[in-house]
Design a protein around this motif. Structure first.
Motif, PDB file in Angstrom:
ATOM      1  N   UNK A  93      63.174   7.419  12.672  1.00 33.53           N
ATOM      2  CA  UNK A  93      62.180   6.490  12.208  1.00 33.53           C
ATOM      3  C   UNK A  93      62.343   5.102  12.818  1.00 33.53           C
ATOM      4  N   UNK A  94      63.591   4.648  13.005  1.00 29.26           N
ATOM      5  CA  UNK A  94      63.809   3.333  13.584  1.00 29.26           C
ATOM      6  C   UNK A  94      63.689   3.396  15.095  1.00 29.26           C
ATOM      7  N   UNK A  95      63.470   2.223  15.702  1.00 29.02           N
ATOM      8  CA  UNK A  95      63.354   2.172  17.161  1.00 29.02           C
ATOM      9  C   UNK A  95      64.699   2.515  17.773  1.00 29.02           C
ATOM     10  N   UNK A  96      64.729   3.492  18.674  1.00 28.37           N
ATOM     11  CA  UNK A  96      66.005   3.912  19.262  1.00 28.37           C
ATOM     12  C   UNK A  96      66.586   2.840  20.171  1.00 28.37           C
ATOM     13  N   UNK A 139      75.642   8.291  22.403  1.00 27.82           N
ATOM     14  CA  UNK A 139      74.585   9.091  23.023  1.00 27.82           C
ATOM     15  C   UNK A 139      74.653  10.540  22.546  1.00 27.82           C
ATOM     16  N   UNK A 140      75.859  11.074  22.440  1.00 34.47           N
ATOM     17  CA  UNK A 140      76.019  12.450  21.986  1.00 34.47           C
ATOM     18  C   UNK A 140      75.566  12.609  20.538  1.00 34.47           C
ATOM     19  N   UNK A 141      75.890  11.636  19.699  1.00 33.98           N
ATOM     20  CA  UNK A 141      75.463  11.678  18.303  1.00 33.98           C
ATOM     21  C   UNK A 141      73.940  11.651  18.208  1.00 33.98           C
ATOM     22  N   UNK A 142      73.309  10.774  18.992  1.00 31.88           N
ATOM     23  CA  UNK A 142      71.842  10.725  18.974  1.00 31.88           C
ATOM     24  C   UNK A 142      71.249  12.035  19.483  1.00 31.88           C
ATOM     25  N   UNK A 143      71.866  12.610  20.499  1.00 29.04           N
ATOM     26  CA  UNK A 143      71.390  13.888  21.027  1.00 29.04           C
ATOM     27  C   UNK A 143      71.493  14.980  19.966  1.00 29.04           C
ATOM     28  N   UNK A 144      72.584  15.008  19.222  1.00 28.86           N
ATOM     29  CA  UNK A 144      72.733  15.983  18.134  1.00 28.86           C
ATOM     30  C   UNK A 144      71.663  15.776  17.066  1.00 28.86           C
ATOM     31  N   UNK A 145      71.338  14.515  16.766  1.00 23.56           N
ATOM     32  CA  UNK A 145      70.273  14.219  15.800  1.00 23.56           C
ATOM     33  C   UNK A 145      68.917  14.713  16.303  1.00 23.56           C
ATOM     34  N   UNK A 146      68.684  14.544  17.596  1.00 24.34           N
ATOM     35  CA  UNK A 146      67.428  14.999  18.187  1.00 24.34           C
ATOM     36  C   UNK A 146      67.314  16.520  18.098  1.00 24.34           C
ATOM     37  N   UNK A 147      68.380  17.207  18.424  1.00 26.48           N
ATOM     38  CA  UNK A 147      68.371  18.671  18.347  1.00 26.48           C
ATOM     39  C   UNK A 147      68.090  19.120  16.922  1.00 26.48           C
ATOM     40  N   UNK A 148      68.755  18.499  15.968  1.00 29.52           N
ATOM     41  CA  UNK A 148      68.531  18.838  14.562  1.00 29.52           C
ATOM     42  C   UNK A 148      67.089  18.560  14.156  1.00 29.52           C
ATOM     43  N   UNK A 149      66.563  17.444  14.598  1.00 34.74           N
ATOM     44  CA  UNK A 149      65.184  17.078  14.278  1.00 34.74           C
ATOM     45  C   UNK A 149      64.191  18.092  14.839  1.00 34.74           C
ATOM     46  N   UNK A 150      64.399  18.478  16.100  1.00 37.58           N
ATOM     47  CA  UNK A 150      63.490  19.444  16.717  1.00 37.58           C
ATOM     48  C   UNK A 150      63.577  20.808  16.047  1.00 37.58           C
ATOM     49  N   UNK A 151      64.771  21.164  15.570  1.00 40.07           N
ATOM     50  CA  UNK A 151      64.949  22.459  14.933  1.00 40.07           C
ATOM     51  C   UNK A 151      64.443  22.491  13.484  1.00 40.07           C
ATOM     52  N   UNK A 152      64.563  21.375  12.776  1.00 44.82           N
ATOM     53  CA  UNK A 152      64.351  21.404  11.330  1.00 44.82           C
ATOM     54  C   UNK A 152      63.182  20.599  10.795  1.00 44.82           C
ATOM     55  N   UNK A 204      52.893  17.917  18.380  1.00 40.85           N
ATOM     56  CA  UNK A 204      53.246  18.193  19.762  1.00 40.85           C
ATOM     57  C   UNK A 204      53.630  16.923  20.508  1.00 40.85           C
ATOM     58  N   UNK A 205      52.824  15.888  20.374  1.00 42.00           N
ATOM     59  CA  UNK A 205      53.076  14.648  21.096  1.00 42.00           C
ATOM     60  C   UNK A 205      54.433  14.039  20.715  1.00 42.00           C
ATOM     61  N   UNK A 206      54.729  14.007  19.428  1.00 36.18           N
ATOM     62  CA  UNK A 206      56.011  13.462  18.965  1.00 36.18           C
ATOM     63  C   UNK A 206      57.170  14.346  19.437  1.00 36.18           C
ATOM     64  N   UNK A 207      56.999  15.639  19.364  1.00 30.20           N
ATOM     65  CA  UNK A 207      58.055  16.560  19.810  1.00 30.20           C
ATOM     66  C   UNK A 207      58.357  16.388  21.292  1.00 30.20           C
ATOM     67  N   UNK A 208      57.317  16.206  22.098  1.00 37.61           N
ATOM     68  CA  UNK A 208      57.514  16.007  23.532  1.00 37.61           C
ATOM     69  C   UNK A 208      58.249  14.687  23.781  1.00 37.61           C
ATOM     70  N   UNK A 209      57.884  13.634  23.069  1.00 38.12           N
ATOM     71  CA  UNK A 209      58.558  12.342  23.228  1.00 38.12           C
ATOM     72  C   UNK A 209      60.031  12.442  22.842  1.00 38.12           C
ATOM     73  N   UNK A 210      60.312  13.132  21.757  1.00 36.65           N
ATOM     74  CA  UNK A 210      61.693  13.316  21.315  1.00 36.65           C
ATOM     75  C   UNK A 210      62.458  14.140  22.352  1.00 36.65           C
ATOM     76  N   UNK A 211      61.839  15.183  22.858  1.00 30.67           N
ATOM     77  CA  UNK A 211      62.461  16.030  23.882  1.00 30.67           C
ATOM     78  C   UNK A 211      62.779  15.223  25.142  1.00 30.67           C
ATOM     79  N   UNK A 212      61.842  14.372  25.561  1.00 30.44           N
ATOM     80  CA  UNK A 212      62.066  13.546  26.751  1.00 30.44           C
ATOM     81  C   UNK A 212      63.241  12.597  26.544  1.00 30.44           C
ATOM     82  N   UNK A 213      63.363  12.019  25.349  1.00 31.36           N
ATOM     83  CA  UNK A 213      64.508  11.141  25.059  1.00 31.36           C
ATOM     84  C   UNK A 213      65.796  11.960  25.107  1.00 31.36           C
TER      85      UNK A 213
END
Length: 76
Positions: free
Chosen positions: A2-5, A16-29, A34-43
């Motif tokens: 929710x906050x600006x990365x 960076x690894x912690x944020x990546x783990x958060x992103x993976x969890x977010x995408x999975x759960x 679609x647009x938000x998922x693609x942006x998260x995936x790109x990050x």
């Protein structure tokens, strides 16, 4: 997410690894559009690239240390 990365370049490996783990969890759960998922995936891809760069740099320092046996290059 929710906050600006934070800027990826300013993160250390652990951050960076912690944020990546958060992103993976977010995408999975967390259902997202679609647009938000693609942006998260790109990050996430950018974080992976940054982590790899940091690991490559650390590996180079270790190799240099092994070659000449000094600690001076680790202090740069």
């Amino acid at each position: 997410m929710a906050k600006k990365p934070a800027s990826i370049e300013n993160q250390n490996y652990e951050q960076a690894l912690t944020e990546l783990e958060d992103i993976i969890s977010s995408l999975e759960n967390e259902p997202s559009g679609l647009e938000k998922s693609v942006a998260i995936f790109e990050r996430g891809k950018a974080l992976i690239k940054h982590c790899q760069k940091l690991l490559d740099s650390a590996e180079m320092k270790v190799r240099q240390l092994e070659e000449d046996g000094s600690m001076s290059r680790l202090e740069d």
